[in-house]
Design an enzyme around this catalytic site. Structure first.
Site, PDB file in Angstrom:
ATOM      1  N   LYS A 143     -13.775  -4.852   2.471  1.00 40.30           N
ATOM      2  CA  LYS A 143     -14.672  -3.723   2.212  1.00 40.30           C
ATOM      3  C   LYS A 143     -16.141  -4.016   2.526  1.00 40.30           C
ATOM      4  CE  LYS A 143     -11.715  -1.362  -1.092  1.00 40.30           C
ATOM      5  NZ  LYS A 143     -11.621  -0.642  -2.370  1.00 40.30           N
ATOM      6  N   GLY A 161      -4.603   2.401 -11.287  1.00 37.14           N
ATOM      7  CA  GLY A 161      -5.433   3.096 -10.321  1.00 37.14           C
ATOM      8  C   GLY A 161      -4.735   4.013  -9.341  1.00 37.14           C
ATOM      9  N   ALA A 203     -17.505  -8.296  -9.616  1.00 36.04           N
ATOM     10  CA  ALA A 203     -18.773  -7.998  -8.946  1.00 36.04           C
ATOM     11  C   ALA A 203     -18.607  -8.009  -7.428  1.00 36.04           C
ATOM     12  CB  ALA A 203     -19.840  -9.018  -9.368  1.00 36.04           C
ATOM     13  N   THR A 230      -9.182  -1.853   2.645  1.00 39.32           N
ATOM     14  CA  THR A 230      -8.971  -2.390   1.307  1.00 39.32           C
ATOM     15  C   THR A 230      -9.204  -3.892   1.304  1.00 39.32           C
ATOM     16  OG1 THR A 230      -7.472  -2.332  -0.605  1.00 39.32           O
ATOM     17  CG2 THR A 230      -6.453  -2.638   1.567  1.00 39.32           C
ATOM     18  N   ASN A 256     -14.902   1.767   2.340  1.00 34.67           N
ATOM     19  CA  ASN A 256     -13.434   1.838   2.321  1.00 34.67           C
ATOM     20  C   ASN A 256     -12.910   2.839   3.347  1.00 34.67           C
ATOM     21  OD1 ASN A 256     -14.013   4.336   1.085  1.00 34.67           O
ATOM     22  ND2 ASN A 256     -12.155   4.224  -0.167  1.00 34.67           N
ATOM     23  N   ASP A 312     -14.416   5.325  -2.872  1.00 35.50           N
ATOM     24  CA  ASP A 312     -13.810   4.743  -4.068  1.00 35.50           C
ATOM     25  C   ASP A 312     -14.394   5.308  -5.353  1.00 35.50           C
ATOM     26  OD1 ASP A 312     -11.893   3.065  -2.960  1.00 35.50           O
ATOM     27  OD2 ASP A 312     -13.261   1.372  -2.760  1.00 35.50           O
ATOM     28  N   ARG A 366     -16.863 -13.720 -13.294  1.00 34.63           N
ATOM     29  CA  ARG A 366     -16.701 -15.168 -13.451  1.00 34.63           C
ATOM     30  C   ARG A 366     -18.014 -15.881 -13.117  1.00 34.63           C
ATOM     31  NH1 ARG A 366     -11.745 -17.413 -10.222  1.00 34.63           N
ATOM     32  NH2 ARG A 366     -13.052 -16.611  -8.546  1.00 34.63           N
ATOM     33  N   SER A 401       0.811  -1.219   0.000  1.00 34.46           N
ATOM     34  CA  SER A 401       0.000   0.000   0.000  1.00 34.46           C
ATOM     35  C   SER A 401       0.845   1.271   0.000  1.00 34.46           C
ATOM     36  CB  SER A 401      -0.928   0.019   1.220  1.00 34.46           C
ATOM     37  OG  SER A 401      -1.674   1.220   1.238  1.00 34.46           O
TER      38      SER A 401
END
Length: 276
Positions: free
Chosen positions: A68, A241, A130, A64, A89, A104, A154, A17
């Site tokens: 979450k 990100g 998801a 994180t 978060n 986020d 998936r 992090s």
């Protein structure tokens, strides 16, 4: 000087992090007396360790992977963004107990719109995943009025359930990764944890066209496997990100301290190579 107010980021793993560096830069910029660390917490110890942190006087936590969604029941109050996302978060200590919020989505939208100049109105967006990360960015992405937002996961059932939960907020549908067709998207956002493992979601290359922008919510010192894949298939732009991380951190910082830091110099400092 009084002891600094304590903050931290929690996750599992957490050693990678950059949040401690970001918040140290924010604190210096805004003259806030605070410390910020990183705490690795296994899922089985989450409730006890969070309670321990705040009982000992901690003022706030960032949250994180993989916590979450699991931190939600630990809060006395839910901010609207966390309630809508079903994931948090940011935890904020207050007189009425812990507040759970989610910055986020605000961070991603700020990075896309302000830092990168990407407009999503009437564009087709593909969101991979998801889980908690996807839930956190869905509503803010739909607020940008894309023509369509497709959630691919998936497990098709999880993607479909998430689409149903957000159907009132815009044109969204869910399907399995194997159900994706060959029509390119304008923006592809990787919200899976595959990049943390050096892996790639099973996405057909046909979803990338000549103008497709690919954005990985994960950040790293070198290109993630998703970004490598996007470049191999000639995506128009690829981004990781880090900008989202800085922007969501600024939003968390504002919740904690009531001061909004300037993110531009922090982004510039993080993008600069470390001195030898």
């Amino acid at each position: 000087m009084p002891a600094p107010d304590r903050y931290a980021v929690i996750g599992h793993p957490i050693a990678h992090s950059r949040s401690p560096q970001i918040h140290a830069l924010f604190a210096r910029q805004t003259a806030q007396n605070m410390s910020y660390g990183a705490i690795d917490i296994a899922p089985s110890n989450l409730a006890a360790r969070v309670h321990e942190f705040f009982t000992a006087g901690g003022r706030g936590l960032n949250v994180t992977v993989p916590h979450k969604q699991a931190v939600m029941p630990l809060a006395a109050r839910l901010g609207e963004r966390a309630r809508v996302a079903g994931a948090a978060n940011t935890l904020v200590a207050g007189a009425a107990g812990l507040l759970a919020d989610n910055t986020d989505g605000a961070g991603l939208v700020r990075d896309l719109s302000h830092n990168l100049g990407i407009a999503l109105r009437s564009r087709r967006v593909l969101l991979l995943g998801a889980g908690g990360a996807a839930r956190g960015v869905l509503a803010p992405l739909l607020e940008l009025q894309p023509r369509e937002l497709v959630i691919a996961n998936r497990s098709a059932e999880r993607a479909e359930a998430l689409a149903v939960a957000f159907a009132a907020r815009g044109p969204v549908r869910g399907l399995g990764l194997t159900q994706l067709d060959s029509v390119p998207f304008d923006l592809i956002v990787n919200a899976t944890a595959a990049s943390l493992r050096g892996e790639l979601p099973a996405v057909p290359a046909e979803v990338i066209g000549a103008e497709t922008i690919c954005y990985d919510l994960v950040y790293a010192d070198r290109d993630t496997r998703f970004v490598q894949w996007a470049r191999e298939h000639d995506a128009a732009q690829t981004h990781m990100g880090l900008g989202m991380l800085v922007e969501q951190a600024a939003e968390s910082f504002f919740l904690w301290r009531g001061v909004r830091p300037d993110t531009a110099p922090v982004l510039a400092a993080l993008a600069s190579p470390a001195p030898h």
